[in-house]
Design a protein around this motif. Structure first.
Motif, PDB file in Angstrom:
ATOM      1  N   THR A  85       0.835  -1.200   0.000  1.00 17.19           N
ATOM      2  CA  THR A  85       0.000   0.000   0.000  1.00 17.19           C
ATOM      3  C   THR A  85       0.872   1.253   0.000  1.00 17.19           C
ATOM      4  OG1 THR A  85      -1.747  -1.198   1.149  1.00 17.19           O
ATOM      5  CG2 THR A  85      -1.852   1.203   1.222  1.00 17.19           C
ATOM      6  N   LEU A  86       1.925   1.241   0.815  1.00 16.27           N
ATOM      7  CA  LEU A  86       2.850   2.385   0.840  1.00 16.27           C
ATOM      8  C   LEU A  86       3.500   2.596  -0.522  1.00 16.27           C
ATOM      9  CD1 LEU A  86       4.684   2.035   4.287  1.00 16.27           C
ATOM     10  CD2 LEU A  86       2.849   3.623   3.662  1.00 16.27           C
ATOM     11  N   ILE A  87       3.923   1.509  -1.157  1.00 13.95           N
ATOM     12  CA  ILE A  87       4.540   1.612  -2.483  1.00 13.95           C
ATOM     13  C   ILE A  87       3.538   2.155  -3.488  1.00 13.95           C
ATOM     14  CG2 ILE A  87       5.447   0.270  -4.437  1.00 13.95           C
ATOM     15  CD1 ILE A  87       6.769  -1.558  -2.257  1.00 13.95           C
ATOM     16  N   ASP A  88       2.341   1.576  -3.511  1.00 17.05           N
ATOM     17  CA  ASP A  88       1.311   1.990  -4.461  1.00 17.05           C
ATOM     18  C   ASP A  88       0.989   3.475  -4.310  1.00 17.05           C
ATOM     19  OD1 ASP A  88      -0.885   2.226  -6.180  1.00 17.05           O
ATOM     20  OD2 ASP A  88      -2.226   1.077  -4.888  1.00 17.05           O
ATOM     21  N   TYR A  89       0.600   3.878  -3.115  1.00 19.39           N
ATOM     22  CA  TYR A  89       0.202   5.266  -2.895  1.00 19.39           C
ATOM     23  C   TYR A  89       1.394   6.221  -2.943  1.00 19.39           C
ATOM     24  CZ  TYR A  89      -4.582   4.001  -1.998  1.00 19.39           C
ATOM     25  OH  TYR A  89      -5.863   3.550  -2.151  1.00 19.39           O
ATOM     26  N   GLY A  90       2.551   5.775  -2.462  1.00 16.55           N
ATOM     27  CA  GLY A  90       3.736   6.626  -2.498  1.00 16.55           C
ATOM     28  C   GLY A  90       4.168   6.932  -3.923  1.00 16.55           C
ATOM     29  N   VAL A  91       4.306   5.892  -4.743  1.00 17.17           N
ATOM     30  CA  VAL A  91       4.701   6.094  -6.138  1.00 17.17           C
ATOM     31  C   VAL A  91       3.636   6.909  -6.867  1.00 17.17           C
ATOM     32  CG1 VAL A  91       5.080   4.888  -8.343  1.00 17.17           C
ATOM     33  CG2 VAL A  91       6.187   4.059  -6.246  1.00 17.17           C
ATOM     34  N   MET A  92       2.369   6.582  -6.641  1.00 19.57           N
ATOM     35  CA  MET A  92       1.286   7.307  -7.304  1.00 19.57           C
ATOM     36  C   MET A  92       1.347   8.799  -6.971  1.00 19.57           C
ATOM     37  SD  MET A  92      -2.842   6.925  -6.789  1.00 19.57           S
ATOM     38  CE  MET A  92      -2.783   7.694  -5.169  1.00 19.57           C
ATOM     39  N   ASN A  93       1.492   9.141  -5.709  1.00 15.04           N
ATOM     40  CA  ASN A  93       1.509  10.554  -5.314  1.00 15.04           C
ATOM     41  C   ASN A  93       2.770  11.271  -5.785  1.00 15.04           C
ATOM     42  OD1 ASN A  93      -0.901  11.478  -3.667  1.00 15.04           O
ATOM     43  ND2 ASN A  93      -0.495   9.439  -2.835  1.00 15.04           N
ATOM     44  N   ILE A  94       3.919  10.618  -5.709  1.00 13.88           N
ATOM     45  CA  ILE A  94       5.150  11.241  -6.203  1.00 13.88           C
ATOM     46  C   ILE A  94       5.015  11.565  -7.688  1.00 13.88           C
ATOM     47  CG2 ILE A  94       7.577  10.771  -6.763  1.00 13.88           C
ATOM     48  CD1 ILE A  94       7.679   9.232  -4.036  1.00 13.88           C
ATOM     49  N   LEU A  95       4.521  10.604  -8.470  1.00 18.41           N
ATOM     50  CA  LEU A  95       4.374  10.844  -9.910  1.00 18.41           C
ATOM     51  C   LEU A  95       3.288  11.881 -10.213  1.00 18.41           C
ATOM     52  CD1 LEU A  95       4.792   7.223 -11.318  1.00 18.41           C
ATOM     53  CD2 LEU A  95       6.437   9.115 -11.420  1.00 18.41           C
ATOM     54  N   MET A  96       2.181  11.846  -9.468  1.00 14.98           N
ATOM     55  CA  MET A  96       1.127  12.847  -9.697  1.00 14.98           C
ATOM     56  C   MET A  96       1.656  14.257  -9.470  1.00 14.98           C
ATOM     57  SD  MET A  96      -2.600  11.489  -8.385  1.00 14.98           S
ATOM     58  CE  MET A  96      -2.206  11.739  -6.675  1.00 14.98           C
ATOM     59  N   PHE A  97       2.388  14.457  -8.372  1.00 12.26           N
ATOM     60  CA  PHE A  97       2.904  15.794  -8.073  1.00 12.26           C
ATOM     61  C   PHE A  97       4.042  16.184  -9.011  1.00 12.26           C
ATOM     62  CE2 PHE A  97       0.721  14.982  -4.025  1.00 12.26           C
ATOM     63  CZ  PHE A  97      -0.047  16.139  -3.971  1.00 12.26           C
ATOM     64  N   ALA A  98       4.918  15.229  -9.317  1.00 19.32           N
ATOM     65  CA  ALA A  98       6.053  15.531 -10.196  1.00 19.32           C
ATOM     66  C   ALA A  98       5.589  15.857 -11.615  1.00 19.32           C
ATOM     67  CB  ALA A  98       7.031  14.352 -10.219  1.00 19.32           C
ATOM     68  N   ILE A 141      -4.549   7.367 -15.060  1.00 20.05           N
ATOM     69  CA  ILE A 141      -4.708   5.912 -15.244  1.00 20.05           C
ATOM     70  C   ILE A 141      -3.332   5.273 -15.469  1.00 20.05           C
ATOM     71  CG2 ILE A 141      -5.680   4.107 -16.726  1.00 20.05           C
ATOM     72  CD1 ILE A 141      -7.757   5.552 -14.957  1.00 20.05           C
ATOM     73  N   ALA A 142      -2.492   5.906 -16.273  1.00 19.84           N
ATOM     74  CA  ALA A 142      -1.142   5.379 -16.517  1.00 19.84           C
ATOM     75  C   ALA A 142      -0.320   5.359 -15.230  1.00 19.84           C
ATOM     76  CB  ALA A 142      -0.436   6.201 -17.586  1.00 19.84           C
ATOM     77  N   ILE A 143      -0.395   6.439 -14.456  1.00 13.56           N
ATOM     78  CA  ILE A 143       0.336   6.507 -13.185  1.00 13.56           C
ATOM     79  C   ILE A 143      -0.154   5.431 -12.225  1.00 13.56           C
ATOM     80  CG2 ILE A 143       0.602   7.921 -11.083  1.00 13.56           C
ATOM     81  CD1 ILE A 143       0.780  10.370 -12.977  1.00 13.56           C
ATOM     82  N   LYS A 144      -1.465   5.300 -12.096  1.00 14.24           N
ATOM     83  CA  LYS A 144      -2.038   4.316 -11.173  1.00 14.24           C
ATOM     84  C   LYS A 144      -1.697   2.896 -11.614  1.00 14.24           C
ATOM     85  CE  LYS A 144      -4.334   3.097  -7.596  1.00 14.24           C
ATOM     86  NZ  LYS A 144      -3.634   3.153  -6.316  1.00 14.24           N
ATOM     87  N   THR A 145      -1.747   2.633 -12.905  1.00 15.06           N
ATOM     88  CA  THR A 145      -1.389   1.307 -13.419  1.00 15.06           C
ATOM     89  C   THR A 145       0.063   0.984 -13.082  1.00 15.06           C
ATOM     90  OG1 THR A 145      -2.992   1.515 -15.215  1.00 15.06           O
ATOM     91  CG2 THR A 145      -1.233  -0.108 -15.513  1.00 15.06           C
ATOM     92  N   PHE A 146       0.956   1.951 -13.270  1.00  8.78           N
ATOM     93  CA  PHE A 146       2.370   1.756 -12.952  1.00  8.78           C
ATOM     94  C   PHE A 146       2.573   1.504 -11.461  1.00  8.78           C
ATOM     95  CE2 PHE A 146       6.554   3.436 -11.718  1.00  8.78           C
ATOM     96  CZ  PHE A 146       7.362   2.575 -12.450  1.00  8.78           C
ATOM     97  N   SER A 147       1.911   2.294 -10.611  1.00  5.91           N
ATOM     98  CA  SER A 147       2.112   2.142  -9.167  1.00  5.91           C
ATOM     99  C   SER A 147       1.578   0.800  -8.663  1.00  5.91           C
ATOM    100  CB  SER A 147       1.487   3.312  -8.395  1.00  5.91           C
ATOM    101  OG  SER A 147       0.083   3.290  -8.449  1.00  5.91           O
ATOM    102  N   ILE A 148       0.443   0.359  -9.201  1.00  8.04           N
ATOM    103  CA  ILE A 148      -0.101  -0.948  -8.813  1.00  8.04           C
ATOM    104  C   ILE A 148       0.812  -2.062  -9.310  1.00  8.04           C
ATOM    105  CG2 ILE A 148      -1.965  -2.606  -9.248  1.00  8.04           C
ATOM    106  CD1 ILE A 148      -3.927  -0.287  -9.075  1.00  8.04           C
ATOM    107  N   ALA A 149       1.273  -1.956 -10.548  1.00  6.68           N
ATOM    108  CA  ALA A 149       2.164  -2.984 -11.104  1.00  6.68           C
ATOM    109  C   ALA A 149       3.433  -3.115 -10.275  1.00  6.68           C
ATOM    110  CB  ALA A 149       2.496  -2.651 -12.558  1.00  6.68           C
ATOM    111  N   LEU A 150       4.001  -1.988  -9.880  1.00  2.00           N
ATOM    112  CA  LEU A 150       5.201  -2.014  -9.057  1.00  2.00           C
ATOM    113  C   LEU A 150       4.925  -2.687  -7.714  1.00  2.00           C
ATOM    114  CD1 LEU A 150       8.138  -1.049  -9.250  1.00  2.00           C
ATOM    115  CD2 LEU A 150       7.422   1.062  -8.129  1.00  2.00           C
ATOM    116  N   SER A 151       3.786  -2.387  -7.113  1.00  3.27           N
ATOM    117  CA  SER A 151       3.465  -2.998  -5.812  1.00  3.27           C
ATOM    118  C   SER A 151       3.183  -4.498  -5.953  1.00  3.27           C
ATOM    119  CB  SER A 151       2.306  -2.273  -5.136  1.00  3.27           C
ATOM    120  OG  SER A 151       1.089  -2.538  -5.772  1.00  3.27           O
TER     121      SER A 151
END
Length: 146
Positions: free
Chosen positions: A28-41, A51-61
């Motif tokens: 969960t930390l990886i998913d939400y952390g990566v998602m938020n870092i990419l959204m803000f960046a 959708i692309a960001i969320k797909t990437f963050s879920i795939a990584l987790s």
């Protein structure tokens, strides 16, 4: 019947399930952390970019979850391609179950709660069902017997 219930309760109290929960928390930390870092960046919070960001963050987790559960939760030395594919399929199914339960509850069960609170409660119920499914499914994938 009582012996079956007792066996299930004893099973859930083993350290393995606690390790599984810790891995889930880290996912969960990886998913939400990566998602938020990419959204803000990238300054993206909706549409196909989101959708692309969320797909990437879920795939990584999911990849982290596979290896953490393989090596730490279930204490296996190595996995194989078949296990990885089954784990990804299991993850897709349990994500679908989680979303379906939450969506069904929000859309079809009327309660006298704040809509945002009710959506969070429904999401939590969906998550609990998905976690139990994922745990037992992971045990099958990693060849652990109950």
């Amino acid at each position: 019947m009582f012996l079956f219930v007792r066996k299930i309760l004893n099973y859930f109290l083993k350290f393995e399930f606690i390790r599984f929960g810790i891995v889930g928390f880290l996912n969960t930390l990886i998913d939400y952390g990566v998602m938020n870092i990419l959204m803000f960046a990238l300054k993206v919070n909706q549409g196909s970019g989101f959708i692309a960001i969320k797909t990437f963050s879920i795939a990584l987790s999911v990849v982290f979850s596979y290896y953490a559960n393989l090596l730490w939760t279930f204490k296996l030395k190595k996995g194989n391609k078949e296990q990885l594919i089954k784990f990804v399929v299991l993850s897709v199914i349990t994500i679908g179950v989680n979303v379906w339960i939450a969506g069904y509850m929000v859309d079809n069960i009327n309660v006298s709660l704040d809509k945002y609170l009710w959506a969070n409660i429904a999401s939590l119920i969906g998550a609990v069902v998905a976690i139990v499914m994922r745990y037992f499914g992971s045990r099958v994938i990693f060849k652990k017997t109950i």
